[in-house]
Write an enzyme that holds these catalytic residues in place. Structure first.
Site, short mmCIF file in Angstrom:
data_model
loop_
_atom_site.label_atom_id
_atom_site.label_comp_id
_atom_site.label_asym_id
_atom_site.label_seq_id
_atom_site.Cartn_x
_atom_site.Cartn_y
_atom_site.Cartn_z
CB CYS A 78 -0.95 -0.01 1.19
SG CYS A 78 -0.14 -0.34 2.77
CD GLU A 102 -3.53 0.79 -3.13
OE1 GLU A 102 -2.57 0.71 -2.36
OE2 GLU A 102 -4.73 0.70 -2.77
#
Length: 475
Positions: free
Chosen positions: A279, A379
């Site tokens: 992440c 993302e």
């Protein structure tokens, strides 16, 4: 694995109440190699009830007693280390060196760092005539992801235990077996019955039941921002504490005085680490426009140096991504980058040559990426780097901050004071200057849609504690 089809509730391995099973897939060959039981709301109810019963006594133990328990957990974790690393490697397709040196190692490092933290942590202090006291928040639900599974399990379970909480863990159903091993570690260490409970299953069933449960006082979740929003909604009616570490789209600012051969190469390697499934990965590389061509050439060479292969091959540096869902999403976003006009430097759609199965993704580099492009905003969670040119330092900072996320940021400069000055202006929970060593004592968490709260060391411990003021205590 003997306990894969059982849950751990009230200090014992028990049979699930239902018969549903979830296969565990080896991402290197797309074949199931194990399975787990899938829990339901009734399994959650009995796990939460066990945790609620245990809380009344465990919360009254002393910090010294709980720290002693943590030391035993560390000892047994080290004994099971190789098995933990091998299991993680198989579950998520991590190259063996990554599984041993990082995936399993981070669990150990968190335990060690928490013991150091406890040496100086002030459980209570006087403020005038008021006693400020830290007390455990209660029963906590811990929901962890598949990408760094042991890291996230340990950095939640360990501080919750030391804080005096009882808990129910729901690990990712994609990488669930390492959680079974860690549960065996806790059992062998003598964690009191009911203090720690494990229920396997999916987020829509087990995760949702935990988040909405009236007897759960706190939810600690790591995962996607989308899931984090749903968790917050489920938890809202009972006003429980919600601690979240969510997505990211981290910018890596290479200032014009940086050593580009070093900075670009290390940036590519960091982006591709764990197959891009981190992440906080530096997936947006911001470079001065006049050095863009130079950066692209270096990035291409760095990406070509990676060896794609199965987890057990000794020369593999880039394993598969974890699942078909992840593979398909990454392919869609690569296609979007091409459609929107980014320059494909290397990689692209499909599997690398020689791979007909397995969730292998070509190491991919895009150049001439504009900040408004999808690949610069969403993302991707795969080995895909977006190189974005900027005009000047002010423009670089503006591009870096123009994101719904704010988990991490990176700054590279030959002038440390300049890097510090830029770092102060970045809206991110962690800013890394000149690729420093990983620090388990630094706070971890994000701004904006990357979540709320912080993990690791004292911040992780404090997240599981309530603050009580006893007024008049010193009168």
């Amino acid at each position: 694995m003997n306990n894969a089809l059982k849950f751990y509730i009230d200090g014992a391995w028990v049979e699930p109440l239902g018969a549903k099973r979830i296969p565990v897939i080896d991402p290197c060959n797309e074949q199931p190699f194990s399975e787990i039981a899938a829990g339901d709301v009734h399994d959650v109810d009995r796990a939460v009830a066990a945790a609620r019963r245990a809380f009344s006594s465990f919360s009254q133990t002393t910090p010294a007693e709980r720290i002693g328990l943590l030391r035993r957990i560390l000892e047994i974790y080290i004994e099971r280390y190789d098995e933990i690393a091998e299991t993680i490697s198989r579950e998520i397709g991590a190259p063996r060196s990554l599984a041993y040196d990082w995936q399993a190692a981070l669990g150990r490092r968190h335990l060690e760092e928490l013991l150091i933290t406890c040496d100086s942590f002030a459980w209570q202090r006087n403020k005038g005539t008021t006693l400020i006291r830290h007390e455990p928040i209660g029963v906590v639900a811990l929901i962890t992801p598949w990408n760094w599974p042991m890291n996230q399990i340990v950095c939640k379970v360990a501080p919750a235990l030391v804080a005096g909480c009882s808990m129910v863990l729901k690990p990712s159903e994609v990488s669930p077996l390492n959680a079974v091993l860690f549960t065996e570690v806790l059992d062998a260490a003598g964690v009191p019955n009911g203090v720690f409970n494990l229920v396997q299953g999916d987020g829509a069933t087990v995760g949702a039941a935990l988040c909405a449960h009236p007897d759960v006082d706190m939810v600690s979740f790591t995962g996607s921002t989308r899931a984090g929003v749903q968790i917050a909604k489920l938890a809202a009616p009972t006003v429980k504490r919600v601690h979240q570490e969510l997505g990211g789209k981290s910018a890596n600012l290479l200032l014009d005085d940086a050593d580009f051969e070093l900075a670009v190469t290390r940036g590519v390697n960091s982006c591709f680490s764990n197959s891009g499934q981190s992440c906080n990965a530096p997936t947006r590389m911001l470079v001065p426009a006049f050095r863009h061509a130079e950066a692209v050439d270096i990035a291409r060479r760095a990406a070509l140096a990676h060896k794609v292969g199965p987890a057990n091959a000794p020369d593999t540096t880039l394993g598969p991504v974890v699942s078909a869902v992840q593979f398909d999403r990454i392919q869609q976003l690569i296609a979007r980058g091409i459609e929107e006009g980014a320059t494909l430097v290397l990689g692209g759609l499909g599997r690398p040559q020689g791979f007909e199965s397995g969730y292998f993704v070509k190491p991919t580099v895009f150049a001439d990426v504009r900040p408004e492009m999808t690949i610069a905003r969403e993302e991707i969670f795969g080995p895909v780097l977006a190189i974005i040119p900027y005009r000047d330092e002010k423009d670089a900072i503006s591009i870096a901050n123009d994101s719904p996320y704010g988990l991490a940021a990176y700054v590279q400069s030959a002038d440390l004071e300049r890097a510090r000055r830029v770092g102060f202006q970045l809206r991110a929970g962690s800013v890394h200057l000149n690729y420093p060593a990983w620090d388990p004592g630094a706070p971890f968490g994000g701004y904006k849609q990357s979540g709320n709260g912080r993990e690791y060391a004292e911040w992780g411990l404090e997240s599981f504690l309530e603050v009580k003021g006893i007024v008049g205590y010193g009168v």
